[in-house]
Design an enzyme around this catalytic site. Sequence first.
Site, PDB file in Angstrom:
ATOM      1  N   CYS A 441       2.393   3.415  -6.511  1.00 24.95           N
ATOM      2  CA  CYS A 441       1.785   4.746  -6.511  1.00 24.95           C
ATOM      3  C   CYS A 441       2.000   5.339  -5.125  1.00 24.95           C
ATOM      4  CB  CYS A 441       0.299   4.659  -6.880  1.00 24.95           C
ATOM      5  SG  CYS A 441      -0.677   3.709  -5.698  1.00 24.95           S
ATOM      6  N   ALA A 442       1.150   6.244  -4.686  1.00 28.63           N
ATOM      7  CA  ALA A 442       1.378   6.930  -3.413  1.00 28.63           C
ATOM      8  C   ALA A 442       1.271   5.998  -2.217  1.00 28.63           C
ATOM      9  CB  ALA A 442       0.396   8.087  -3.253  1.00 28.63           C
TER      10      ALA A 442
END
Length: 499
Positions: A441-442
């Site tokens: 993810c980020a």
Amino acid sequence: MGGLAAEGTFWTDLWSVIEAGGWVVFDHMELLFVIGLPIGLAKKANARASLEAFIIYMTWNAFINAILQVWNFGVDLNDTEALGVKAIGGIETLDTNIIGALLISGMVIWLHNKFYDTPLPEWIGIFSGSAFVVIIGFFVTLPLAFLTAWLWPMLQGYMFQLQDLLAGSGTAGVGSFVFLERILIPTGLHHFIAQPFKYGPAVVDGGLTNFWFENLADISDYSGTLRDLVPQAGFGLNSMPKVFAPIGIGAAFIATSKPEQRKQTIALVVPTAVTAVLTGITEPFEFTFLFLAPQLYVVYCLLAAAMAMTVYAFGVSLVLGGGLISFFPRFIIPLSTNHMDAIIIFFIVGLAFSALYFLIFRWSILKFDIKTPGRDITGEVKLHTKKDYKAKKAAEASNDQEPVASGTSPVRQSNNPNAKKATHFLEGLGGSENVTDINNCATRLRVSVADESKILDDAFFKSGGAHGVVRNGTAIQVIVGLDVPKVREFFDEIVEDES
């Protein structure tokens, strides 16, 4: 087709729709080159390199559009019918054709290979990788766009002056026209030679294509030589090499190929040659031997010019169209009553030049040992793997000719900080054989493992730069930070190499 072919009938409307789809590849050839080159030439992350090339190429065209809207370089972008102006991806810009696509895509490939893995401070890590390449490309293309907007219209102007010179030069003009159109294909500038003759006022108002069809009935009824009646139609002979050259060149490639590679050579050459002969779409054929045997390209163009000049000198003047399929409605059927001699001359000269192409190309290939299709120096037809390539590059980088040992990724020897993190985290997760799924993810590297008991403690991950670890059975999240996309790419690469 009689009245069925009149404008506005269902028949013509249907074929106009089909034609629109058929022209997609050729109308967007620039984009195909921009997107396609990085796939083969980027050293890693090819898909990302293609996306970078597309974005930077469109940025370059957007800059050109804005510059020409503000400053006058002699180009009216609002005149979409003007030669030298083209809409690319919805942006009205200069028609730089393939040469512009090659320039920008080549630049992006260099930027990608040099800066894609550049580590940035963690607080701006989100801008690493593709974002960093695009940012650099943004600033590089701005001065390039100014240079293009300033210099390209001047180059187009010289091409227009050349058209006027060719139009009044008789047989020599026909030969020069055909030679220039063929030789300029790699640059994309051949359009500026051919289009004003075919569709513009270079020799007749409205272009040769319209002129030929509008006067075809009168031309068919005329009993003298075609050159006496329509001398300007000699510039329509530029399609003649599209039919007869591929026959001789293709035969030479096949004849000079090694016996063990002959089937592969036939599979490569025959479809492209047949396409060129029937439809006049010669770019695949020409680019194939242009890049594999560039020494012969000038010979190809000179013979093409000589072929057109020879036919014209024998009194044959025709507007041919694309390929053999279009020859039948354009001149073979309508001119067979009064101009059968012209048809016979056309095919005799054409086939004689096919034989000439074959002899010259075959002699040149054997004499100079040119590596045309089917003449691979190793005698082996093999597709090398990504692992082979990386092992070779790693060996070269360390001045060691021994390949990297099987099961060991070259990434493990990298000094890149993100590569070191990926190597460290993978060791903490139990190695490549313990990883079953990879995502991110980020800020987090999300991994599924086969055996959670092999995972080391949080202190080990933190010693490698992680901010922490979240465990949920076999689902593990390593908190990396904003540079997780780059870490994940190296992580993927190690697992792929060692799987």
